[in-house]
Enzyme design. Sequence first.
Site, PDB file in Angstrom:
ATOM      1  N   GLU A 167       0.796  -1.218   0.000  1.00  0.00           N
ATOM      2  CA  GLU A 167       0.000   0.000   0.000  1.00  0.00           C
ATOM      3  C   GLU A 167       0.834   1.277   0.000  1.00  0.00           C
ATOM      4  O   GLU A 167       0.888   2.009   0.994  1.00  0.00           O
ATOM      5  CB  GLU A 167      -0.968  -0.002   1.189  1.00  0.00           C
ATOM      6  CG  GLU A 167      -1.958  -1.153   1.137  1.00  0.00           C
ATOM      7  CD  GLU A 167      -3.036  -1.075   2.211  1.00  0.00           C
ATOM      8  OE1 GLU A 167      -4.033  -1.816   2.088  1.00  0.00           O
ATOM      9  OE2 GLU A 167      -2.884  -0.290   3.165  1.00  0.00           O
ATOM     10  N   GLU A 224      -5.613  -8.290   0.126  1.00  0.00           N
ATOM     11  CA  GLU A 224      -6.225  -8.031   1.433  1.00  0.00           C
ATOM     12  C   GLU A 224      -7.696  -7.732   1.239  1.00  0.00           C
ATOM     13  O   GLU A 224      -8.075  -6.952   0.369  1.00  0.00           O
ATOM     14  CB  GLU A 224      -5.591  -6.822   2.148  1.00  0.00           C
ATOM     15  CG  GLU A 224      -4.223  -7.070   2.722  1.00  0.00           C
ATOM     16  CD  GLU A 224      -3.696  -5.845   3.481  1.00  0.00           C
ATOM     17  OE1 GLU A 224      -4.520  -5.020   3.957  1.00  0.00           O
ATOM     18  OE2 GLU A 224      -2.470  -5.707   3.577  1.00  0.00           O
TER      19      GLU A 224
END
Length: 440
Positions: free
Chosen positions: A167, A351
């Site tokens: 991320e 995720e």
Amino acid sequence: MAFSRADFPEDFLFGVATSAYQIEGHGFGGAGRTHWDDFASVPGNVVRAEHGGRACEHYTRWEEDLDLVRDGGFDSYRFSASWARVMPEGRGGVNAEGLDFYDRLVDGMLARGLNPALTLYHWELPSALQDLGGWRNRDIAGWFADYAEVLLRRIGDRIWSAAPLNEPWCVAWLSHFLGHHAPGLRDIRAAARAMHHVLLAHGSAVEAMRALGMGNLGAVCNFEHVAPADDSEASAAAARRHDAIINRWFVSALFNRQYPAEALEGLEPHLPVGWEKDMDHIGRPLDWFGLNYYTRKLVCAEPGPWPGLREIEGPLARTQMGWEIYPDGLSAILLRVHEGYTRGLPLVVTENGMASADAIRSGKVDDRARIAFLEDHVAAVLRARAEGVPVAGYFVWSLLDNYEWSFGYEKRFGIVHVDFQNLQRTPKASYHALARALAR
């Protein structure tokens, strides 16, 4: 669960994910100080000033935790290594105990039939590198490549897949512009430099791993489904700016070797001179692409400096984090990324999960809301596959309740409950439901 393995091809992989600082216990094993330790020590940054010094003590309980992954029926375990555990100062000296730990951990996965899916960096920067400017300093690309080489010379021969960073939007924007994560800056120039240098470091790490002969390399970015909060053109423009910053900046650089115009409008004056020359280095070929997805955001215009927007509360049901539950956003983003960027490259949902205020009652944790959440999002994956998107895997976040960054130990994402007093693990109803659905 409303799905089973029979709904997917034989080679579709199901996994579960964690990250080093959130579970290991950074106070063990000779790890160096990180900017998360520093951030948590400032009053007001983290709930109750909690930090990752103990976390879930995965450092000593890893065998029990890997047994949980195996017994849950998962094929792969997505984990991260801590830069400061491997190289306490971020450069130079290597912590042999840290390398030994990751060596044992990877061997433990293989012994249990699990594919080790490594992330090199999940947010804990060595404090010594933060002192040198951290992600604002272009030299971090080289420091990161050196770390990658040190770690993967030791364990790279047994890693199934690897991604440099988790991320990058959180590493750069959330942490340097919004100030919600370490190092807690609110500085547009710092954010712009970090937004570029995190991608430069990605390219350098991919280059280092390829030089070691490694394959199955990817990248992992987070996405939100972004929509205007109303029908006004001002809100539509604000939504496009937010989408450019969180969704398009990184994936566009990685695959189209350019930054979106709506984001450059505010960030280009602050980017390093000659940034355009770095795009080929950033856009090195990858073998797969990972998407982390949790929620949608409704955006409207806000008077003031660029980017001139704010998020508003929508009408949908929310998780413990206050995030709207919107499974259709996952299928939409998978299709969008496939058509606009990756163009046939395998995609992995790296995720997906939800936080809820789970409690043990009569020895059990009934997290039926999480079961419904996972069912609905796996259904979204199936819809994307039906539209021709080559989704090759799905990872649940997270295996364990853990240190949830600025929220401390308050928000529980795990399919396994952790009692943070005695660290006892208790599989939740969602864990058992997944084990039944994934049974071969």
